[in-house]
Every structure is written in structure tokens, then in C-alpha cells.
Design a protein around this motif. Structure first.
Motif, PDB file in Angstrom:
ATOM      1  N   ILE A 195      59.052  49.719   6.990  1.00  0.00           N
ATOM      2  CA  ILE A 195      58.928  50.236   6.169  1.00  0.00           C
ATOM      3  C   ILE A 195      60.098  50.635   6.002  1.00  0.00           C
ATOM      4  N   LEU A 196      61.154  49.910   6.781  1.00  0.00           N
ATOM      5  CA  LEU A 196      62.889  50.228   7.440  1.00  0.00           C
ATOM      6  C   LEU A 196      63.378  48.371   6.336  1.00  0.00           C
ATOM      7  N   THR A 197      62.391  47.562   6.643  1.00  0.00           N
ATOM      8  CA  THR A 197      62.812  46.024   5.995  1.00  0.00           C
ATOM      9  C   THR A 197      63.016  46.473   4.972  1.00  0.00           C
ATOM     10  N   ARG A 198      61.775  46.552   3.891  1.00  0.00           N
ATOM     11  CA  ARG A 198      61.255  46.816   2.812  1.00  0.00           C
ATOM     12  C   ARG A 198      62.868  47.384   2.024  1.00  0.00           C
ATOM     13  N   LEU A 199      62.861  48.645   2.377  1.00  0.00           N
ATOM     14  CA  LEU A 199      64.324  49.336   2.067  1.00  0.00           C
ATOM     15  C   LEU A 199      65.438  49.189   2.769  1.00  0.00           C
ATOM     16  N   PHE A 200      65.589  47.787   3.490  1.00  0.00           N
ATOM     17  CA  PHE A 200      66.721  46.930   3.632  1.00  0.00           C
ATOM     18  C   PHE A 200      66.970  46.044   2.264  1.00  0.00           C
ATOM     19  N   ASN A 201      66.181  45.921   2.062  1.00  0.00           N
ATOM     20  CA  ASN A 201      65.897  44.899   0.688  1.00  0.00           C
ATOM     21  C   ASN A 201      66.118  45.349  -0.317  1.00  0.00           C
ATOM     22  N   HIS A 202      66.569  46.689  -0.596  1.00  0.00           N
ATOM     23  CA  HIS A 202      66.147  47.676  -1.343  1.00  0.00           C
ATOM     24  C   HIS A 202      64.902  47.642  -2.889  1.00  0.00           C
ATOM     25  N   GLU A 203      64.137  48.098  -2.206  1.00  0.00           N
ATOM     26  CA  GLU A 203      62.616  48.234  -2.544  1.00  0.00           C
ATOM     27  C   GLU A 203      62.203  49.366  -2.174  1.00  0.00           C
ATOM     28  N   GLU A 204      61.498  50.249  -3.683  1.00  0.00           N
ATOM     29  CA  GLU A 204      61.447  52.128  -3.559  1.00  0.00           C
ATOM     30  C   GLU A 204      60.027  52.065  -2.696  1.00  0.00           C
ATOM     31  N   LEU A 205      59.874  52.991  -2.469  1.00  0.00           N
ATOM     32  CA  LEU A 205      59.283  53.816  -1.921  1.00  0.00           C
ATOM     33  C   LEU A 205      58.097  54.417  -2.901  1.00  0.00           C
ATOM     34  N   THR A 206      56.506  54.849  -2.808  1.00  0.00           N
ATOM     35  CA  THR A 206      55.978  55.544  -3.776  1.00  0.00           C
ATOM     36  C   THR A 206      56.283  56.915  -2.944  1.00  0.00           C
ATOM     37  N   SER A 207      55.148  58.169  -4.236  1.00  0.00           N
ATOM     38  CA  SER A 207      55.088  59.349  -3.553  1.00  0.00           C
ATOM     39  C   SER A 207      54.615  59.221  -1.738  1.00  0.00           C
ATOM     40  N   GLU A 208      52.941  58.554  -2.234  1.00  0.00           N
ATOM     41  CA  GLU A 208      52.032  58.851  -1.267  1.00  0.00           C
ATOM     42  C   GLU A 208      53.210  57.947   0.141  1.00  0.00           C
ATOM     43  N   GLU A 209      53.370  57.072  -0.170  1.00  0.00           N
ATOM     44  CA  GLU A 209      54.177  56.382   1.180  1.00  0.00           C
ATOM     45  C   GLU A 209      55.268  57.650   1.927  1.00  0.00           C
ATOM     46  N   THR A 210      56.177  57.897   0.697  1.00  0.00           N
ATOM     47  CA  THR A 210      56.959  58.642   1.780  1.00  0.00           C
ATOM     48  C   THR A 210      56.447  59.749   2.450  1.00  0.00           C
TER      49      THR A 210
END
Length: 331
Positions: A4-19
Motif C-alpha cells: 500500500i505504501l509503495t503505491r501511495l509513494f507512486n502517487h496512486e489512489e486507493l479505493t474506498s474498500e481498500e482504505t
């Protein structure tokens, strides 16, 4: 969490289910504090999307202590806090004015993070004992039109991020969540925010949640209608900018709204307002916020009529009588 952190560091967005799942995992103590701190930091740096915020909110609502006020169709009046203005507790005063006018209010609040005039600080100064007992709270909303829901008794999941938030010492996404997690899921909400970016964020969240709302912001960055400048109001149906004079009120100066340096001073200002012996600026500020709250629940009424209803509640002593009955029930 590493993925998850790797995706966020790459400026990706998460879905509501993921958060939602991330926060549920935090409550199950599945992540070390360092990873939680990194998560909060990245959201604070790049901002949060509507989907991400809704997911976190749903996790908190799933783990909350529920209270059913649906038959009463109440309103909550709240500011995001943290605007650094140290105003007196305008939203809580407005709650009692609205309740005095006969509308049902379910106020969700906490101790002040940046001032001594948080809703729970002021309420507690009057000898009120906070509770999540449904019978007591329902008696309160039935007999005096208002119930107070102290956040710490209804959101047990927050304790799992408490140490990290305290260690970070800065605002995080959980400051954004506070106004969204009233455990009774109120039918209506008047929310004050400190800037237009937050106004857009919350407006989009409320659209998605189906809540009848008004989001208000003073253009000089108060998280309420302060009357110190023009202010913007956004609802499901319109957005408008008002001047204090448009409501028949005089502009206020920042020092007119000072909330005091001690809990006793904050409580004294609160009492002055409800005893109808506050300054003109203090009174008009409360009436303005109460009027917009009333209009959310009675959209057929013109703003002038809503101001008159709020004024009558205060000047007739109904707002003060509501406070006295509220203290009697909840002490």
C-alpha cells in the motif's frame, strides 16, 4: 501495508474498500506504528480523495458504538476545528439556539485540540457527565431537543491511532474524519470548514453519503460563519457568497470572537450568549450559524425567517431553558 505504501509513494489512489480495510486492520493491530505514521504522513502531504476518505469513514462507522436517532431526524452543527482562530464555541451555542426553536439536535463533539473552547470542554464545565447510554441520550433529545455525543465514548477505533497521532503532533486525515463520524448518522448537518479546498472535499463526500447538508466557510479562513468577512455556503442545491450585511448583521472583528484563555472564560462566554447578554458580535455570529442550520431542515423558509426563528429562541429564553433542562438530564 508495504505494498500500500509503495503505491501511495507512486502517487496512486486507493479505493474506498481498500482504505476501509486498512483502518479495520489497524484496529486489529496488524501494522507497526512506523507504517501507520508513514501512511498518515503521505496522505497529509498529497491530500486525500473522496473515495479514500469515505472508506476510512465507513471503517469508523462500522466499529462505532451505534445510537439510533433516526425517528428524530436530527441535525449536527460542527466545525472541523484547528483553524487557529481561538473563537468561542459558536457551533455549540448555535445547537442550543436551534434546539430551543424546537428542532432536534444530535451534537457530536470532543475536547478542543487547539483551544480551551472545544464542545466537550464547555459542556463538561456545566457539570454534564458524558455517556453513551442510549436511554439517557434518547430522553435528552426527546425532552429538551438535544443530545450530546462525546466522541471518545463512541469511536473506540480511534485509540489505535492515538499514540501515532500524538507522536506526529500535526493534523492528519483523522482530523478530517471527526465531522463525518457522528455515531447516530444525523439526517442533516451544518459543517464549517476553514478553506475552499476542504469545502469542495466535504461537499462531494456529503453528496455521496446522501446527507442533507450545508458546508460553510468564511473567506478569511474561519471554520464557521464568523461575520468577520464574506462567507460561502454550499448545499445540495446551490452555492452562494454572503456579506454580513446581507443578513442584516454588522461585520465583526476577530477580537470580538475570542474564546478565552481558560475553560472558565470559555464557559462564561457560552453562558452569556444563551443568557442573551453577550456582545452584539457574539450574538449575531451565533444567530447566523443557527439560521443556516434551521434552513437546512426547513428549506421552504427564507433566510430572513430562519434568522427570526433563531432570534426568538434566544431572546425568549427558550435556548437558555433548553440548556438548563439538558444539564438537569445529563448531570
Amino acid at each position: 501495508m508495504k505494498a500500500i505504501l509503495t503505491r501511495l509513494f507512486n502517487h496512486e489512489e486507493l479505493t474506498s474498500e481498500e482504505t476501509k480495510q486498512i483502518l479495520l486492520n489497524i484496529t486489529h493491530e496488524m501494522y507497526p506504528e512506523a507504517q501507520i505514521a508513514a501512511l498518515l504522513t503521505v496522505f497529509q502531504m498529497r491530500g486525500i480523495t473522496v473515495d479514500e476518505l469515505i472508506g476510512f469513514r465507513e471503517a469508523l462507522m462500522e466499529t462505532r458504538v451505534p445510537i439510533d436517532f433516526a425517528p428524530y431526524q436530527p441535525i449536527d452543527i460542527v466545525g472541523t476545528g484547528g483553524d487557529g482562530k481561538n473563537t468561542f464555541n459558536i457551533s455549540t451555542c448555535a445547537c442550543f439556539v436551534v434546539a430551543g426553536a424546537g428542532y432536534k439536535v444530535a451534537k457530536h463533539g470532543n475536547y478542543g485540540a487547539t483551544s480551551v473552547s472545544g464542545a466537550s470542554n464547555v459542556i463538561e464545565q456545566h457539570g454534564v457527565r458524558f455517556t453513551n447510554n442510549a436511554d439517557v441520550l434518547k430522553r435528552s433529545i426527546e425532552e429538551c431537543n438535544i443530545a450530546y455525543l462525546h466522541a471518545q465514548l463512541f469511536n473506540p477505533a480511534m485509540k489505535f491511532v492515538g499514540p501515532v497521532r500524538k507522536a506526529l503532533g500535526v493534523r492528519t486525515i483523522f482530523n478530517l474524519l471527526g465531522p463525518l463520524v457522528n455515531p447516530c448518522r444525523p439526517t442533516y448537518q451544518l459543517l464549517g470548514v476553514a478553506d475552499l479546498a476542504q469545502m469542495r472535499l466535504y461537499t462531494n463526500v456529503f453528496y455521496r453519503l446522501g446527507i442533507n447538508f450545508a458546508v460553510v466557510s468564511s473567506l478569511d479562513c474561519y471554520d464557521e460563519i464568523s461575520l468577520t468577512d464574506e462567507f460561502k455556503v454550499m448545499t445540495r442545491n446551490h452555492e452562494s457568497i454572503y456579506r454580513p450585511q446581507d443578513l442584516g448583521f454588522s461585520p465583526a472583528a476577530p477580537e470580538d470572537l475570542f474564546g478565552g484563555s481558560t475553560k472558565e472564560e470559555a464557559s462564561h462566554i457560552f453562558d452569556n450568549v444563551l443568557n442573551n447578554c453577550a456582545t452584539q458580535a457574539q450574538t449575531q455570529c451565533v444567530l447566523a450559524n443557527a439560521a443556516f442550520a434551521i434552513q437546512i431542515m426547513s428549506p421552504e423558509k427564507k433566510l430572513e425567517e430562519c434568522i427570526a426563528i433563531a432570534r426568538e429562541s434566544l431572546e425568549s429564553g427558550k435556548a437558555l431553558a433548553t440548556l438548563k433542562k439538558f444539564i438537569e438530564i445529563n448531570s
